[in-house]
Design an enzyme around this catalytic site. Structure first.
Site, PDB file in Angstrom:
ATOM      1  N   ARG A 286       0.838  -1.201   0.000  1.00 54.96           N
ATOM      2  CA  ARG A 286       0.000   0.000   0.000  1.00 54.96           C
ATOM      3  C   ARG A 286       0.873   1.250   0.000  1.00 54.96           C
ATOM      4  O   ARG A 286       1.657   1.467   0.926  1.00 54.96           O
ATOM      5  CB  ARG A 286      -0.905   0.021   1.228  1.00 54.96           C
ATOM      6  CG  ARG A 286      -1.940  -1.090   1.253  1.00 54.96           C
ATOM      7  CD  ARG A 286      -2.843  -0.923   2.451  1.00 54.96           C
ATOM      8  NE  ARG A 286      -3.910  -1.919   2.470  1.00 54.96           N
ATOM      9  CZ  ARG A 286      -4.908  -1.903   3.337  1.00 54.96           C
ATOM     10  NH1 ARG A 286      -4.964  -0.959   4.280  1.00 54.96           N
ATOM     11  NH2 ARG A 286      -5.846  -2.833   3.299  1.00 54.96           N
TER      12      ARG A 286
ATOM     13  N   ARG B  94      10.336   6.665   3.398  1.00 53.33           N
ATOM     14  CA  ARG B  94      10.556   8.112   3.469  1.00 53.33           C
ATOM     15  C   ARG B  94      11.296   8.501   4.744  1.00 53.33           C
ATOM     16  O   ARG B  94      12.045   9.480   4.755  1.00 53.33           O
ATOM     17  CB  ARG B  94       9.233   8.844   3.362  1.00 53.33           C
ATOM     18  CG  ARG B  94       8.619   8.734   1.967  1.00 53.33           C
ATOM     19  CD  ARG B  94       7.474   9.693   1.779  1.00 53.33           C
ATOM     20  NE  ARG B  94       6.287   9.287   2.504  1.00 53.33           N
ATOM     21  CZ  ARG B  94       5.474  10.108   3.143  1.00 53.33           C
ATOM     22  NH1 ARG B  94       5.739  11.403   3.191  1.00 53.33           N
ATOM     23  NH2 ARG B  94       4.403   9.655   3.741  1.00 53.33           N
TER      24      ARG B  94
ATOM     25  N   ASP C 177       1.462   5.391   0.161  1.00 52.84           N
ATOM     26  CA  ASP C 177       0.834   6.537   0.819  1.00 52.84           C
ATOM     27  C   ASP C 177       0.361   7.567  -0.206  1.00 52.84           C
ATOM     28  O   ASP C 177       0.721   7.506  -1.390  1.00 52.84           O
ATOM     29  CB  ASP C 177       1.833   7.206   1.775  1.00 52.84           C
ATOM     30  CG  ASP C 177       2.207   6.319   2.947  1.00 52.84           C
ATOM     31  OD1 ASP C 177       1.436   5.399   3.272  1.00 52.84           O
ATOM     32  OD2 ASP C 177       3.293   6.539   3.530  1.00 52.84           O
TER      33      ASP C 177
END
Length: 271
Positions: free
Chosen positions: A52, A201, A54
């Site tokens: 998944r 990230r 973001d």
């Protein structure tokens, strides 16, 4: 029921991530809606993806599967691919629809996911502004790579992850390496068996802290023992991140891998 594999790419700029959310435009929601429409299904199917992404994150190599009870599966796959190419909006494309081998599961059968994060530490090309994040200090790629070696392996990456109840943060980081591209940008490639929420990230944010001299390698290595999300780790913008590829084992190992991946990891498994 027949399982179908979809190989997908998308520009995440106008999506609120992969996962379907009521009232928000998501990749999953867009695809499920259009699959249901083009196949004239009584209700939209459910897609399961490899990872998944973001809100704002892009993908070149996302993989998903769905199960359908329709005759002539090979013909359905060809027809679905053809119709989706015409129907989908311009920021998402289904590259292929195939009937995978037995045991295939887009999420649990995957053995790795590979992401790339691209950043500009000099004058930025405005044509790349939707896929490249800007940083205000020069990045020492050599220092970044040297420090990043401490992160490779099986570790608890809790310091780099947004907590989710009941979810483990133990991951096997298989590869991490940065290069200076010909156009001056820095590309940081990371590959792991799986990633937890915001992990990539955050990893890149911590590496940039070292690469720009704001932190040292010992600080980065010390984060592995934090045990919980660290407020010291910056999370870089989503638009610099791309899911590039998902890897799967040989066909005869797909089912075994799916069983293995469902087993929760805990601290006792760490070296």
């Amino acid at each position: 029921m027949t399982r179908y594999r979809l190989d997908i790419a998308y520009d995440g700029s106008r999506f609120h991530g992969w996962a379907g959310q009521t009232g928000l435009r998501t990749v999953q929601g867009e695809l499920e809606t259009w699959v249901g429409r083009v196949l004239r299904l009584p209700e939209a199917p459910v897609l399961v993806c490899a990872g998944r992404t973001d809100a704002g994150v892009h993908a070149r190599g996302q993989v998903a599967h769905l199960d359908l009870a329709l005759p002539e599966p090979d013909e359905v796959a060809a027809m679905l691919a053809r119709r989706l190419r015409r129907a989908l909006p311009e920021d998402v494309i289904v590259r292929r629809v195939t009937v995978p081998p037995a045991g295939f599961d887009a999420r649990f059968a995957a053995i790795w996911r590979r992401y790339a994060y691209r950043l500009a530490d000099g004058p930025a090309d405005p044509l790349q502004r939707h896929t490249t994040a800007a940083v205000r200090a020069t990045v020492d790629v050599g220092a970044l790579n040297a420090a990043g070696e401490a992160l490779i392996g099986l570790h608890d990456f809790a310091a780099f992850c947004r907590a989710r109840e009941g979810a483990t943060t133990i991951r096997h980081l298989q590869h991490l390496h940065a290069v200076r591209l010909d156009d001056g940008r820095v590309e940081i490639g990371v590959r792991a068996d799986a990633f937890c929420h915001s992990m990539v990230r955050s990893l890149v944010g911590a590496l940039v802290e070292v690469g720009t001299g704001r932190r040292d390698a010992a600080w980065l290595a010390g984060l592995l023992g934090a045990g919980s999300r660290s407020s010291e780790v910056p999370v870089l913008p989503a638009h610099g991140l791309v899911l590039e590829e998902v890897g799967y084992p040989p066909d005869d190992q797909l089912a075994a891998r799916a069983v293995e991946a469902r087993a929760r990891r805990d601290q006792e498994q760490l070296p």
